[in-house]
Design a protein around this motif. Structure first.
Motif, short mmCIF file in Angstrom:
data_model
loop_
_atom_site.label_atom_id
_atom_site.label_comp_id
_atom_site.label_asym_id
_atom_site.label_seq_id
_atom_site.Cartn_x
_atom_site.Cartn_y
_atom_site.Cartn_z
N UNK A 184 -41.69 34.16 -37.46
CA UNK A 184 -41.49 33.89 -38.89
C UNK A 184 -41.62 32.41 -39.24
N UNK A 185 -41.19 31.52 -38.32
CA UNK A 185 -41.31 30.10 -38.62
C UNK A 185 -42.76 29.66 -38.67
N UNK A 261 -41.49 33.80 -48.91
CA UNK A 261 -40.49 34.60 -48.21
C UNK A 261 -39.98 33.86 -46.97
N UNK A 262 -40.93 33.32 -46.18
CA UNK A 262 -40.49 32.76 -44.90
C UNK A 262 -39.92 31.36 -45.02
N UNK A 263 -40.19 30.70 -46.16
CA UNK A 263 -39.47 29.45 -46.40
C UNK A 263 -38.14 29.77 -47.04
N UNK A 264 -37.92 31.07 -47.30
CA UNK A 264 -36.63 31.47 -47.84
C UNK A 264 -36.48 31.22 -49.33
N UNK A 265 -37.61 31.17 -50.04
CA UNK A 265 -37.51 31.02 -51.49
C UNK A 265 -37.56 32.41 -52.08
N UNK A 266 -36.47 32.82 -52.69
CA UNK A 266 -36.44 34.17 -53.23
C UNK A 266 -37.26 34.23 -54.50
#
Ligand code: ATP
Ligand code: MG
Lengths: 267, 259
Positions: A184-185, A261-266
């Motif tokens: 994922x990273x 998504x994978x940078x965690x921005x919803x």
């Protein structure tokens, strides 16, 4: 102003219209000027056909179906070569990124082979694979391999070491670490690799077809040159550019969606 | 089982920075009793985090030994969990997925869900189960990481400035919660902190470290009954003791002034 720009309120519809107008004004002016210059006889129409002539040529190429079938053939080659090339790039990239030994073992190959322009390999592939699909696709494989390889390695090496420390303390298994932390990273970077790879694949297919094919959009350009159909050449060259742009935009959308998504921005 | 759960025995740690050996920890010895609450306190860079990294085996000692339940530490122990200085959440996972991530696969799925739910409640994050870290404030993120550590049900919990990023109000709340968990679960806790009051409020013993090299300067016992009154005279006296241990002798007069 260059640098930090404050977030603005949403543009008003009028402002948007003006922005679009500015973006279109220059190309339209160029087209008009071009038409006038050729019509005035300042440039030979055989060397630089006027836009109206290009439009007519485009329409006839489309209605005869030649343009579509040429593009389709080139596209088929790109898809085949790109799938093989990016898959190979991702696999080798993963091995090199995860295992120091593999990285050391292959680094000489990578450093020596990577700077070779893909186009320089076309004559070589023609000798090895003969004129035909194999050599065309081989060029695309190489073209999409490198961006994928380098971006996969880069993505894996950029994994936040603090997350790996956490995984160590909590005794997360290696497979879980690879698939649920490292992969994922690396996704964002790998998607960049895909996008760049498809870009080079599209450029490589045109080059390959110009030298060693008897179909496809690249071949059509060379064929038009032999028949001195200047207008066809111009149209085909422009279409290649537009298709390249379209491919890039589509992949950019995909990339943004995933990397958010994978940078965690919803969202 | 002996009374000592963690034994740190003549621990020494050198780091090599640009070919130069830097002695970060020197001759650290400490026996931690089962269920004890220990605070590590000392100036920035004196090696507090390094001690926790040695206990979790993120680093190997230069010499000396660490024993957990009598066993020398050879890898990350399953008895130990850690709350890091930063929350270290996975940005692509929701709060509940982050908490579940580090839990043992041996626990059945349904039980795991239950435990996650319980810990979300414990840290007061009901309603934020499905939020990803970027949708949470810094303090909420740290609470998720606290829930994650507790959900693994460790025997020893290491806390590296766990409440440093929280506002004063939330911090006091979290201290209360930590105390409740500690009393209920009998977890052995070792906490690094810069907050003397926090250390006194929670700990049985406060280990004061000095810098360059990091050695144990003093260990202050806190025997006040809990819950402790932060404004009581006894509390003040202990604060004074810790302060005196923390600062060098020559600045004593300044300290007196502050106390
Ligand atoms: N991996 C490393 N390599 C080299 N030196 C290190 C490494 N980790 C820590 N150090 C050094 O060890 C010393 C202690 O670091 P440590 O992180 O344990 O300090 P700390 O007491 O936790 O400080 P703080 O209160 O600021 O968190 C520092 O001087 C730091 O430079
Ligand atoms: Mg620290």
């Amino acid at each position: 102003m260059i640098g930090y720009v404050k977030k603005k309120q949403k543009d008003t519809p009028l402002k948007k219209l003006i922005n679009v107008g500015i973006a279109l004004a220059v190309p339209i002016c160029v087209l008009i000027l071009w038409e006038l210059i050729v019509k005035a006889g300042l440039v030979k129409a055989t060397l630089l056909p006027p836009p109206t002539k290009l439009w007519k040529t485009f329409c006839s190429l489309v209605s005869s179906g030649k343009l579509q079938s040429g593009l389709l053939i080139s596209f088929g080659r790109v898809v085949a070569g790109f799938l093989i090339g990016s898959l190979a790039g991702a696999t080798v990239g993963f091995l090199m990124g995860l295992f120091g030994i593999v990285n050391k073992a292959l680094s000489v190959f990578v450093n020596v082979l990577r700077p070779i322009p893909t186009i320089a390999l076309i004559p070589l592939f023609i000798i090895v694979f003969g004129i035909g699909e194999k050599s065309n696709i081989a060029v695309i494989v190489v073209g999409s391999f490198w961006p994928m390889l380098l971006n996969t390695i880069g993505g894996i090496q950029n994994v936040d070491s603090k997350l790996l420390e956490l995984a160590y303390v909590y005794r997360i298994k290696s497979t879980k670490t690879v698939f649920r932390i490292i992969l994922p990273s690396a996704v964002t970077s790998m998607l960049t690799g895909l996008r760049l790879g498809l870009g080079t694949a599209w450029m490589s297919v045109v080059a390959a077809e110009m030298i060693g094919a008897s179909s496809g959009i690249g071949y059509m350009i060379m064929f038009a040159r032999e028949l001195a159909q200047t207008a066809n050449m111009y149209v085909e060259v422009l279409v290649i550019g537009l298709v390249g742009l379209a491919i890039d935009r589509i992949l950019l959308l995909v990339q943004n969606k995933f990397s958010r998504k994978f940078k965690g921005i919803a969202g | 089982m002996s009374d000592t759960i963690l034994k740190i025995d003549h621990l020494k740690k050198d780091f090599i920075i640009k070919d130069q050996t830097v002695e970060v920890l020197k001759d650290i010895s400490l026996d931690v009793r089962r269920g004890e609450f220990i605070s590590l306190i000392g100036s920035s860079g004196c090696g507090k985090s390094t001690i926790l990294k040695l206990i979790t085996n993120l680093e190997d000692p230069t010499s000396g030994e660490i024993l957990i339940d009598g066993e020398p530490v050879k890898g990350p122990s399953e008895k130990v969990s850690m709350i890091f200085q930063e929350s270290r959440l996975f940005p692509w996972l929701t709060a509940e997925e982050n908490i579940e991530f580090t839990m043992s696969k041996k626990i059945p799925v349904n039980d795991r869900r239950e435990i996650v739910k319980k810990h979300i409640e414990l840290v007061g994050l009901n309603g934020f189960e499905k939020a990803v870290p970027s949708q949470l404030s810094g303090g909420m993120q740290q609470r998720v990481s606290i829930a994650r550590a507790l959900a693994t049900n460790p025997e020893i919990l290491l806390l590296d400035e766990p409440f440093g990023a929280l506002d004063a109000f939330t911090r006091i709340n979290m201290q209360e919660e930590t105390l409740k968990i500690w009393e209920k679960e009998k977890t052995t806790m070792i906490m690094v902190t810069h907050d003397i009051d926090e250390a006194i409020y929670l700990s049985d013993r406060i280990v004061v470290l000095s810098a360059k090299p990091g050695v144990i300067k003093d260990i202050v016992n806190v025997t006040l009954p809990r819950p402790r009154d932060r404004s009581s005279l006894d509390f003040m006296n202990i604060r004074r003791k810790v302060m005196l241990a923390l600062y060098d002798k020559e600045s004593d007069r300044n300290i007196e002034y502050f106390i």
